[in-house]
Design an enzyme around this catalytic site. Structure first.
Site, PDB file in Angstrom:
ATOM      1  N   ARG A   1       2.602  -0.341  10.703  1.00  0.00           N
ATOM      2  CA  ARG A   1       3.532  -0.285  11.649  1.00  0.00           C
ATOM      3  C   ARG A   1       3.908  -1.864  12.530  1.00  0.00           C
ATOM      4  NH1 ARG A   1       0.687   4.700  14.031  1.00  0.00           N
ATOM      5  NH2 ARG A   1      -1.283   3.573  13.339  1.00  0.00           N
TER       6      ARG A   1
ATOM      7  N   LYS B   1      -7.219   8.225  -1.182  1.00  0.00           N
ATOM      8  CA  LYS B   1      -8.323   8.889  -0.340  1.00  0.00           C
ATOM      9  C   LYS B   1      -8.900   9.910  -0.963  1.00  0.00           C
ATOM     10  CE  LYS B   1      -7.328   6.727   4.139  1.00  0.00           C
ATOM     11  NZ  LYS B   1      -5.861   6.383   3.984  1.00  0.00           N
TER      12      LYS B   1
ATOM     13  N   LYS C   1       0.765  -1.286   0.026  1.00  0.00           N
ATOM     14  CA  LYS C   1      -0.036  -0.062  -0.073  1.00  0.00           C
ATOM     15  C   LYS C   1       0.899   1.217  -0.075  1.00  0.00           C
ATOM     16  CE  LYS C   1      -2.418   1.669   3.578  1.00  0.00           C
ATOM     17  NZ  LYS C   1      -2.192   3.165   3.721  1.00  0.00           N
TER      18      LYS C   1
ATOM     19  N   ASP D   1      -3.347   4.341  -1.917  1.00  0.00           N
ATOM     20  CA  ASP D   1      -4.245   4.840  -0.955  1.00  0.00           C
ATOM     21  C   ASP D   1      -4.253   6.268  -1.008  1.00  0.00           C
ATOM     22  OD1 ASP D   1      -5.900   5.049   1.372  1.00  0.00           O
ATOM     23  OD2 ASP D   1      -4.365   4.408   2.708  1.00  0.00           O
TER      24      ASP D   1
ATOM     25  N   THR E   1     -10.417   4.289  10.448  1.00  0.00           N
ATOM     26  CA  THR E   1     -10.312   3.402  11.703  1.00  0.00           C
ATOM     27  C   THR E   1      -9.640   4.126  12.907  1.00  0.00           C
ATOM     28  OG1 THR E   1      -8.395   2.642  10.463  1.00  0.00           O
ATOM     29  CG2 THR E   1     -10.374   1.434  10.666  1.00  0.00           C
TER      30      THR E   1
ATOM     31  N   ASP F   1     -12.927  15.142  -3.118  1.00  0.00           N
ATOM     32  CA  ASP F   1     -12.918  16.591  -3.862  1.00  0.00           C
ATOM     33  C   ASP F   1     -14.175  16.698  -4.651  1.00  0.00           C
ATOM     34  OD1 ASP F   1     -12.311  19.271  -4.948  1.00  0.00           O
ATOM     35  OD2 ASP F   1     -10.018  18.716  -4.651  1.00  0.00           O
TER      36      ASP F   1
HETATM   37  O1  C5P Z   1       0.565   1.342  10.736  1.00  0.00           O
HETATM   38  P1  C5P Z   1      -1.083   0.914  10.716  1.00  0.00           P
HETATM   39  O2  C5P Z   1      -1.034  -0.605  10.701  1.00  0.00           O
HETATM   40  O3  C5P Z   1      -1.916   1.605  11.791  1.00  0.00           O
HETATM   41  O4  C5P Z   1      -1.502   1.321   9.054  1.00  0.00           O
HETATM   42  C1  C5P Z   1      -2.775   1.528   8.814  1.00  0.00           C
HETATM   43  C2  C5P Z   1      -2.655   2.143   7.367  1.00  0.00           C
HETATM   44  O5  C5P Z   1      -4.064   1.891   6.796  1.00  0.00           O
HETATM   45  C3  C5P Z   1      -2.327   3.725   7.234  1.00  0.00           C
HETATM   46  O6  C5P Z   1      -1.356   3.745   5.908  1.00  0.00           O
HETATM   47  C4  C5P Z   1      -3.514   4.434   7.117  1.00  0.00           C
HETATM   48  O7  C5P Z   1      -3.476   5.459   6.310  1.00  0.00           O
HETATM   49  C5  C5P Z   1      -4.484   3.422   6.481  1.00  0.00           C
HETATM   50  N1  C5P Z   1      -5.878   3.482   6.751  1.00  0.00           N
HETATM   51  C6  C5P Z   1      -6.537   3.564   7.994  1.00  0.00           C
HETATM   52  N2  C5P Z   1      -7.729   3.770   8.001  1.00  0.00           N
HETATM   53  C7  C5P Z   1      -8.788   3.991   6.894  1.00  0.00           C
HETATM   54  C8  C5P Z   1      -8.083   3.870   5.705  1.00  0.00           C
HETATM   55  C9  C5P Z   1      -6.718   3.569   5.401  1.00  0.00           C
HETATM   56  O8  C5P Z   1      -5.973   3.274   8.999  1.00  0.00           O
HETATM   57  N3  C5P Z   1      -9.921   3.729   7.352  1.00  0.00           N
END
Ligand code: C5P
Length: 235
Positions: A210, A61, A32, A59, A118, A64
């Protein structure tokens, strides 16, 4: 659908990203690319990672006016990625414009709509965004609107997948961030579960950043995530 772990490469530099991907010798994780990496490196990083044989979820998002999203999505379609997304909050006309752009370019990319981030709690959604409904109902409604506007699936928390499937059917793709190993640190994520938990709830793809990118052994962490997710077993 493959039930894959998508690795969020939230790095700022191309070097760091490619060094991270170099660690994977026996597998090609689904990658991603988010705002951090794209805004610092532009489309070239997409081409570089694609050339290495990875599937890509871009990603960005988009959110606009429909014309801007249409024209932007037309550009992104030319990068030939596997998944792209928009915010459902941009409403159906905007989502239809995104889908039209992809179709006109002959893109096969899966178009996803972000329902609620999330990291957003129900309390923040209600008090700051003034959405006066429970989180589950809001996500389910956004999913239905996204499906009606031509999206192939949504990004949501694993905890909302059951509601989305109920509303939109099992063929509607669910991509779920907010996934942590059982003993892991949640960071800024609020609505979380484990890879096995996400599988049990019916997620098609999980996104993990992460917990893999900052692990002492990222390859082992990726393998563990794949095993737990594909096997649906608790670690
Ligand atoms: O590091 P972590 O596991 O929290 O990364 C989650 C990834 O998913 C991040 O890149 C974040 O931008 C993305 N994301 C999210 N919630 C969403 C859409 C995308 O956490 N609803």
């Amino acid at each position: 659908m493959n039930h894959e772990v998508i690795v969020a490469c939230d790095f700022s530099s191309a070097e760091e990203t490619l060094q991270f991907l170099d660690l994977f010798r026996d597998e090609k994780p689904f990658v991603k690319i988010g705002m951090e990496l794209y805004y610092s490196n532009g489309p070239e990083i997409v081409r570089q990672i694609k050339a290495r044989g990875h599937k890509i979820f871009l990603d960005l998002k988009l959110h606009d006016i429909p014309n801007t999203v249409y024209r932007t999505m037309r550009n992104l379609a030319r990068l030939d990625v596997d998944m792209v997304n928009v915010h459902a909050a941009g409403s159906s006309e905007m989502m239809r414009a995104a889908r039209r752009a992809l179709d006109e370019q002959g893109s096969q990319a899966i178009l996803l709509a972000v329902t609620q981030l999330t990291s957003t709690t129900e309390e923040a959604m209600q008090q700051e965004l003034w959405i006066d409904h429970p989180m589950a109902d809001t996500v389910r409604h956004y999913a239905a609107v996204s499906q009606g506007a031509g999206c192939h699936g949504v990004v949501c928390s694993p905890l909302e997948v059951t509601d989305v499937v109920h509303e939109c059917g099992a063929g509607f793709v669910t991509v779920t961030p907010g996934v942590r190993f059982a003993e892991g640190d949640k960071g800024d994520q609020k609505r979380v579960t484990t890879p096995a938990g996400a599988r049990k709830l019916g997620s098609h793809y999980i996104v993990m950043g992460r917990p893999i990118t900052t692990a002492a052994d990222p390859v082992a962490a990726y393998r563990r995530a794949m095993e737990e997710f594909q096997g649906g077993m608790e670690a």
